[in-house]
Each structure stands twice: as structure tokens, then as C-alpha cells.
Design a protein around this motif. Structure first.
Motif, PDB file in Angstrom:
ATOM      1  N   ASN A  46       1.261  39.766 -22.521  1.00 23.36           N
ATOM      2  CA  ASN A  46      -0.311  40.493 -23.163  1.00 23.36           C
ATOM      3  C   ASN A  46      -1.354  39.770 -23.917  1.00 23.36           C
ATOM      4  O   ASN A  46      -1.053  38.497 -24.333  1.00 23.36           O
ATOM      5  CB  ASN A  46       0.098  41.685 -24.415  1.00 23.36           C
ATOM      6  CG  ASN A  46       1.124  42.805 -24.686  1.00 23.36           C
ATOM      7  OD1 ASN A  46       2.220  42.596 -24.467  1.00 23.36           O
ATOM      8  ND2 ASN A  46       0.791  44.237 -23.805  1.00 23.36           N
ATOM      9  N   ILE A  47      -2.369  40.758 -23.257  1.00 25.13           N
ATOM     10  CA  ILE A  47      -3.866  39.067 -23.689  1.00 25.13           C
ATOM     11  C   ILE A  47      -4.406  40.723 -24.992  1.00 25.13           C
ATOM     12  O   ILE A  47      -5.472  40.875 -24.460  1.00 25.13           O
ATOM     13  CB  ILE A  47      -4.616  39.194 -22.459  1.00 25.13           C
ATOM     14  CG1 ILE A  47      -3.773  39.366 -20.617  1.00 25.13           C
ATOM     15  CG2 ILE A  47      -6.266  38.274 -22.390  1.00 25.13           C
ATOM     16  CD1 ILE A  47      -2.918  37.247 -21.059  1.00 25.13           C
ATOM     17  N   ASN A  48      -3.957  39.377 -25.862  1.00 27.94           N
ATOM     18  CA  ASN A  48      -4.294  40.367 -26.897  1.00 27.94           C
ATOM     19  C   ASN A  48      -5.676  39.826 -27.142  1.00 27.94           C
ATOM     20  O   ASN A  48      -6.531  40.135 -28.371  1.00 27.94           O
ATOM     21  CB  ASN A  48      -3.534  40.593 -27.954  1.00 27.94           C
ATOM     22  CG  ASN A  48      -2.197  41.776 -27.804  1.00 27.94           C
ATOM     23  OD1 ASN A  48      -3.288  42.283 -27.085  1.00 27.94           O
ATOM     24  ND2 ASN A  48      -1.080  41.536 -28.123  1.00 27.94           N
ATOM     25  N   SER A  89      -9.487  47.287 -29.029  1.00 26.74           N
ATOM     26  CA  SER A  89      -9.498  45.901 -28.568  1.00 26.74           C
ATOM     27  C   SER A  89     -10.205  45.587 -29.564  1.00 26.74           C
ATOM     28  O   SER A  89     -10.979  43.854 -29.043  1.00 26.74           O
ATOM     29  CB  SER A  89     -10.055  45.162 -27.227  1.00 26.74           C
ATOM     30  OG  SER A  89      -9.695  46.295 -26.024  1.00 26.74           O
ATOM     31  N   PHE A 128      -8.797  43.775 -15.619  1.00 27.59           N
ATOM     32  CA  PHE A 128      -7.840  44.282 -15.947  1.00 27.59           C
ATOM     33  C   PHE A 128      -6.511  45.524 -15.419  1.00 27.59           C
ATOM     34  O   PHE A 128      -5.303  45.419 -15.288  1.00 27.59           O
ATOM     35  CB  PHE A 128      -7.149  43.733 -17.147  1.00 27.59           C
ATOM     36  CG  PHE A 128      -6.857  42.607 -17.607  1.00 27.59           C
ATOM     37  CD1 PHE A 128      -7.507  41.617 -17.083  1.00 27.59           C
ATOM     38  CD2 PHE A 128      -6.658  42.328 -19.568  1.00 27.59           C
ATOM     39  CE1 PHE A 128      -8.016  39.762 -17.656  1.00 27.59           C
ATOM     40  CE2 PHE A 128      -6.996  41.094 -19.826  1.00 27.59           C
ATOM     41  CZ  PHE A 128      -7.921  39.827 -18.697  1.00 27.59           C
ATOM     42  N   TYR A 181      -6.889  34.915 -23.360  1.00 33.92           N
ATOM     43  CA  TYR A 181      -7.001  34.905 -22.157  1.00 33.92           C
ATOM     44  C   TYR A 181      -7.832  33.985 -21.403  1.00 33.92           C
ATOM     45  O   TYR A 181      -7.587  33.584 -20.151  1.00 33.92           O
ATOM     46  CB  TYR A 181      -8.231  36.131 -22.157  1.00 33.92           C
ATOM     47  CG  TYR A 181      -9.233  36.531 -21.223  1.00 33.92           C
ATOM     48  CD1 TYR A 181      -8.556  36.331 -20.056  1.00 33.92           C
ATOM     49  CD2 TYR A 181     -10.441  35.968 -21.460  1.00 33.92           C
ATOM     50  CE1 TYR A 181      -9.857  37.479 -19.495  1.00 33.92           C
ATOM     51  CE2 TYR A 181     -11.628  36.377 -19.757  1.00 33.92           C
ATOM     52  CZ  TYR A 181     -10.613  36.999 -19.248  1.00 33.92           C
ATOM     53  OH  TYR A 181     -11.383  37.644 -18.149  1.00 33.92           O
ATOM     54  N   CYS A 210      -3.072  48.633 -20.329  1.00 28.62           N
ATOM     55  CA  CYS A 210      -4.444  47.719 -19.336  1.00 28.62           C
ATOM     56  C   CYS A 210      -4.115  46.610 -19.665  1.00 28.62           C
ATOM     57  O   CYS A 210      -5.289  45.604 -18.981  1.00 28.62           O
ATOM     58  CB  CYS A 210      -5.444  49.024 -19.880  1.00 28.62           C
ATOM     59  SG  CYS A 210      -6.243  48.389 -21.744  1.00 28.62           S
ATOM     60  N   ASP A 211      -3.973  45.560 -20.948  1.00 29.66           N
ATOM     61  CA  ASP A 211      -3.925  44.778 -20.386  1.00 29.66           C
ATOM     62  C   ASP A 211      -2.638  42.892 -20.725  1.00 29.66           C
ATOM     63  O   ASP A 211      -2.803  42.382 -21.058  1.00 29.66           O
ATOM     64  CB  ASP A 211      -4.160  44.130 -22.854  1.00 29.66           C
ATOM     65  CG  ASP A 211      -2.870  44.170 -23.280  1.00 29.66           C
ATOM     66  OD1 ASP A 211      -2.303  45.008 -22.953  1.00 29.66           O
ATOM     67  OD2 ASP A 211      -3.021  44.170 -24.368  1.00 29.66           O
ATOM     68  N   LYS A 253     -10.949  45.810 -23.543  1.00 29.24           N
ATOM     69  CA  LYS A 253      -9.650  44.300 -23.255  1.00 29.24           C
ATOM     70  C   LYS A 253      -9.444  44.854 -21.279  1.00 29.24           C
ATOM     71  O   LYS A 253      -9.373  44.156 -20.792  1.00 29.24           O
ATOM     72  CB  LYS A 253      -8.354  44.093 -23.506  1.00 29.24           C
ATOM     73  CG  LYS A 253      -7.910  43.377 -24.409  1.00 29.24           C
ATOM     74  CD  LYS A 253      -7.070  43.369 -25.291  1.00 29.24           C
ATOM     75  CE  LYS A 253      -6.371  45.075 -25.560  1.00 29.24           C
ATOM     76  NZ  LYS A 253      -5.153  44.684 -25.858  1.00 29.24           N
ATOM     77  N   ALA A 254      -9.365  46.703 -20.817  1.00 30.33           N
ATOM     78  CA  ALA A 254      -9.599  46.993 -19.881  1.00 30.33           C
ATOM     79  C   ALA A 254     -10.538  46.460 -18.458  1.00 30.33           C
ATOM     80  O   ALA A 254     -10.016  46.196 -17.764  1.00 30.33           O
ATOM     81  CB  ALA A 254      -9.212  48.110 -20.177  1.00 30.33           C
ATOM     82  N   ALA A 258      -5.173  52.777 -22.411  1.00 25.77           N
ATOM     83  CA  ALA A 258      -6.637  52.245 -22.785  1.00 25.77           C
ATOM     84  C   ALA A 258      -7.338  52.578 -24.053  1.00 25.77           C
ATOM     85  O   ALA A 258      -8.309  52.792 -23.716  1.00 25.77           O
ATOM     86  CB  ALA A 258      -7.426  52.114 -21.366  1.00 25.77           C
ATOM     87  N   PHE A 289      -9.614  41.273 -29.460  1.00 21.48           N
ATOM     88  CA  PHE A 289     -10.098  40.600 -28.355  1.00 21.48           C
ATOM     89  C   PHE A 289     -11.411  40.423 -28.412  1.00 21.48           C
ATOM     90  O   PHE A 289     -12.061  39.810 -27.859  1.00 21.48           O
ATOM     91  CB  PHE A 289     -10.041  41.433 -26.736  1.00 21.48           C
ATOM     92  CG  PHE A 289     -10.178  40.629 -25.706  1.00 21.48           C
ATOM     93  CD1 PHE A 289      -9.322  39.500 -25.366  1.00 21.48           C
ATOM     94  CD2 PHE A 289     -10.825  41.346 -24.694  1.00 21.48           C
ATOM     95  CE1 PHE A 289      -9.650  38.805 -24.283  1.00 21.48           C
ATOM     96  CE2 PHE A 289     -10.866  40.362 -23.920  1.00 21.48           C
ATOM     97  CZ  PHE A 289      -9.715  39.539 -23.104  1.00 21.48           C
TER      98      PHE A 289
END
Length: 208
Positions: free
Chosen positions: A188-190, A19, A36, A195, A104-105, A26-27, A15, A22
Motif C-alpha cells: 500500500n502506498i500510504n 489520503s 493508481f 511512493y 486504489c493505492d 492517492k487514486a 477510493a 499521503f
């Protein structure tokens, strides 16, 4: 097998990123009432007595207030140089034989996926890494401690690319078929758009 040898395993949540795409850490984005990073913690729990978060310095205090695991930062002189420095810092600050690494994402990742990766680890390989839809995922992987000298040498040379380190070690690849899992678990949620897609039509403010 893994339960009997848990003390030889460490779980690492990376982590340390900023980010930027984002917009916020993101965590600490939430999905179904959990952060997350908590999904990564849960996925690692059955396989490692030692779990740690490698945190960006700006988030260390926040993690310490919310995470019941050790929170560490990248070690100098490689601080802030990406996931490779995170792996180095985890290995230097925690003694284990195998390190299960998660980002972490990736909130859809599961203990079942980690189980399949860990079960594939043996003394013939240095790492077990998923190849999902043809894409390598070096941040959802299992690494043996013997890679530490290679990681250290590469960091010292100024090359911070995980993929270049992987080319120097013996890797066992696992596909989505090997892992008995859907490729969507490795998302991965970048970005904000990625998201929002997690919520399947649910109305939400993605960044609260």
C-alpha cells in the motif's frame, strides 16, 4: 470457469478515504504514466463485467471524467465510515454473487493475483483473503454476497472494523506462495516516502 460466469462477479475499487498521510488523493497519483486507480481497474477487468469505484464525494466528479466505469459513493447512514461501508455500498448498489475488492493505492497489484484469489472462491467459504508475510489484506479480497447481512449488522452497531467482520465469516486464506506472487505486489502506498520508493532511483515529483 471465471470467463463463463463473469456476470456473477463484480469488481470494486475502494477510493473513499481522505489520503491524509499521503497529502493528496492517492487514486490520482501516477506511476509509469498511469493513475493508481487505473492499475486496479486493469487487474479487475478480466474477472468482472461490472466494475465500480466507491469514491470519496470530493473525487466523484474527477473519477467521472477519467474512469469508464460506474462511480458510486458510500450510502447513508454509513457514509464515510471506512472500507466496510464501501463494501456495503457496493453490494447494495450492484447485484452480483461475488465481489472482488481492491484498494486504489496498490499500483503493483496484477490480474494474476486477482485470478488466483478468484479461483479459490467456492460455495464453502464467504471470502478469500490474502495473508502476506503474516499480514491480512482484507481490501485485496473476494467476498460472497451472503456476507451483506453481517456487514450491515456490524455497521448498524457502530463497529466499522473490517477485521472484526472477517472474524464472523468463513474465510479461505491465501499466502504469497499460494498466489504465486511476490509480497511486494501487496504494498500500500500510504506516504510520500513509500511512493518515492516505487521509482527505483528515478527523479520525480511524487505528487504531480
Amino acid at each position: 470457469m471465471l470467463v463463463k460466469q463473469r456476470k456473477q462477479w463484480a469488481g470494486v475499487i475502494l477510493a473513499g478515504g481522505e489520503s491524509r498521510r499521503f497529502g493528496k488523493p492517492k487514486a490520482f497519483a501516477k506511476f509509469k504514466e498511469k493513475y493508481f486507480f487505473e492499475y486496479a481497474m486493469e487487474a479487475l477487468a478480466p474477472f468482472a463485467d461490472k466494475r465500480m469505484i466507491i469514491s470519496h464525494p470530493s473525487l466523484t466528479d474527477r473519477f467521472n471524467r477519467r474512469a469508464a466505469v460506474k462511480v458510486l459513493e458510500d450510502l447513508p447512514p454509513y457514509q464515510g465510515n471506512g472500507p466496510l461501508s464501501g463494501l456495503y455500498s457496493a453490494m447494495k448498489q450492484s447485484d452480483a454473487e461475488w465481489y472482488v475488492v481492491l484498494p486504489c493505492d496498490m499500483p503493483l497489484i496484477t490480474a494474476e493475483v486477482v485470478s488466483q484469489l478468484a479461483a479459490a472462491a467456492d460455495e464453502s467459504v464467504d471470502a478469500v483473503i490474502p495473508i502476506i508475510n503474516g499480514k491480512i489484506h482484507p481490501l485485496v479480497a473476494v467476498y460472497h454476497r451472503r456476507v451483506l447481512p453481517i456487514v450491515t449488522d456490524q455497521l448498524a452497531s457502530g463497529n466499522y472494523r473490517m477485521i472484526d467482520m472477517i472474524r464472523k465469516i468463513t474465510v479461505k486464506e491465501r499466502t504469497e506462495a499460494d498466489l504465486l506472487s511476490a509480497d511486494t505486489l501487496f504494498q500500500n502506498i500510504n506516504t510520500k516516502d513509500a511512493y518515492s520508493q516505487l521509482f527505483t532511483g528515478k527523479s520525480c515529483d511524487p505528487l504531480t
